[in-house]
Design an enzyme around this catalytic site. Structure first.
Site, PDB file in Angstrom:
ATOM      1  N   LYS A  77     -15.154   5.346  -3.586  1.00 62.68           N
ATOM      2  CA  LYS A  77     -14.442   5.564  -2.322  1.00 62.68           C
ATOM      3  C   LYS A  77     -13.715   6.906  -2.347  1.00 62.68           C
ATOM      4  CE  LYS A  77     -14.268   0.667  -1.393  1.00 62.68           C
ATOM      5  NZ  LYS A  77     -13.585  -0.610  -1.458  1.00 62.68           N
ATOM      6  N   GLN A  85      -7.844  -2.727  -2.954  1.00 60.36           N
ATOM      7  CA  GLN A  85      -9.111  -3.166  -3.526  1.00 60.36           C
ATOM      8  C   GLN A  85      -8.996  -4.630  -3.963  1.00 60.36           C
ATOM      9  OE1 GLN A  85     -12.003  -1.250  -3.628  1.00 60.36           O
ATOM     10  NE2 GLN A  85     -12.919  -3.193  -4.214  1.00 60.36           N
ATOM     11  N   ASP A 135     -10.052  -1.577   6.360  1.00 58.17           N
ATOM     12  CA  ASP A 135     -11.050  -2.557   5.915  1.00 58.17           C
ATOM     13  C   ASP A 135     -11.357  -3.562   7.030  1.00 58.17           C
ATOM     14  OD1 ASP A 135     -12.246  -2.254   3.462  1.00 58.17           O
ATOM     15  OD2 ASP A 135     -10.587  -3.126   2.321  1.00 58.17           O
TER      16      ASP A 135
END
Ligand code: NAP
Length: 283
Positions: free
Chosen positions: A53, A97, A120
């Site tokens: 990422k 995460q 997200d």
């Protein structure tokens, strides 16, 4: 004859477009778009995802702020960091995460992320808006699948779509996106009776199961579009999807490979969501 939907190629094209938008934004606003990535603990898979990422951010010109927290971080410490990032004007997106270490309450932590920084798209607010067909930030993997279908001009309206898998991060938002695009959607899961018959009815199958080569040719209608979200290891340790690609491809009009299909789109959609949240907040 089947056609392959090349996720790697589409992702590269999208990243080039995102890079141009980011350059323009940076020039016009004298600041870089910022994405905070929070990793707690030393889960090796999570470390790889976070590294990729950060690499993608560098590629498109987004400034990444990485926070590597000790596996023993307390809930209070994590929440304090998230509150700070929520307030920080240089941070446009916040990504935690998952999975977090077991002693942490991830739901409680994620609730601190403001809706517009939830790149997200996992928050109850963004998920609810998606269900209501309102403008929202959509989870990266299913949103990437929609871009793949669009890129091939695949007709969704009125088609029968079967999503196998009902997770909050893939299956459910995938079903909502297809429904919002006017497909007739069936969601299947581990308790579904007659899964084969359900799949045989589908014009579009999205497999998000997590079981290597689970969807076989006898489950697929001639001419179907098959999207494979799965990322598994086969008996030889080779990366493979939830679809038995070699046998299924012959029946398809379109099919995605693994690797090189949905996977490359996911991180690209994270970059896309980060830019989108900035552009929307400035409208
Ligand atoms: P998950 O949370 O484990 O969900 C799996 C789903 O599959 C569940 O809804 C489960 O049903 C269903 N399922 C399991 N066995 C089944 C069976 N025998 N028949 C029918 N349905 C069955 O997994 P996930 O997070 O959604 O991920 C799914 C796959 O996609 C994994 O391989 C993951 O690695 C991959 N993935 C890839 C990307 C990418 O970027 N390419 C991103 C995310 C995930 P129940 O709900 O009844 O248990």
């Amino acid at each position: 004859m089947y056609k392959i939907i090349d996720g790697k190629e589409l992702a590269a094209k999208m990243r080039a477009d995102i890079k141009k938008d980011v350059e323009k934004y940076t020039k016009e606003n004298g600041r870089q778009i910022g994405l905070a990535v929070v990793l707690a603990g030393d889960n090796p898979a999570s470390q790889v995802y976070v590294r990729n990422k950060i690499k993608a951010c560098e590629e498109v010109g987004i400034k990444s702020y990485a926070y590597y927290l000790d596996g023993g971080v307390t809930q209070a410490e994590l929440e304090k960091l998230l509150h700070t990032l929520a307030e920080d004007k240089n941070i446009d997106g916040i990504l935690v995460q998952l999975p977090l270490p077991k002693h942490l309450d991830s739901e409680k932590a994620l609730r601190i992320i403001p809706t517009e920084k939830d790149v997200d798209g996992f928050s109850a607010d963004n998920t609810g808006k998606l269900c209501q067909g309102k403008e929202s930030i959509v989870a990266c993997t299913p949103n990437g699948v929609m871009k793949m279908l669009e890129s091939c001009n695949i007709d969704i309206c009125g088609k029968r779509a079967v999503v196998v898998g009902r997770s909050n991060i893939v299956g459910k938002p995938m079903a909502m996106l297809l429904l919002n695009a006017d497909a007739t959607v069936t969601v299947c899961h581990s308790k579904t009776e007659n899964l084969k018959e359900e799949c045989l009815n589908a014009d579009i199958i999205v497999a998000a199961i997590g079981k290597a080569k689970f969807i076989t040719a006898d489950m697929v209608k001639e001419g179907a579009v098959v999207i494979d979200v799965g990322m598994n290891r086969d008996e030889n340790g080779k990366l493979c999807g939830d679809v038995d690609f070699e046998s299924v491809k012959e029946k398809c009009s379109y099919i995605t490979p693994v690797p090189g299909g949905v996977g490359p789109m996911t991180i690209t959609m994270l970059m896309y969501n980060t830019c989108l949240s900035v552009m929307r907040s400035e409208r």
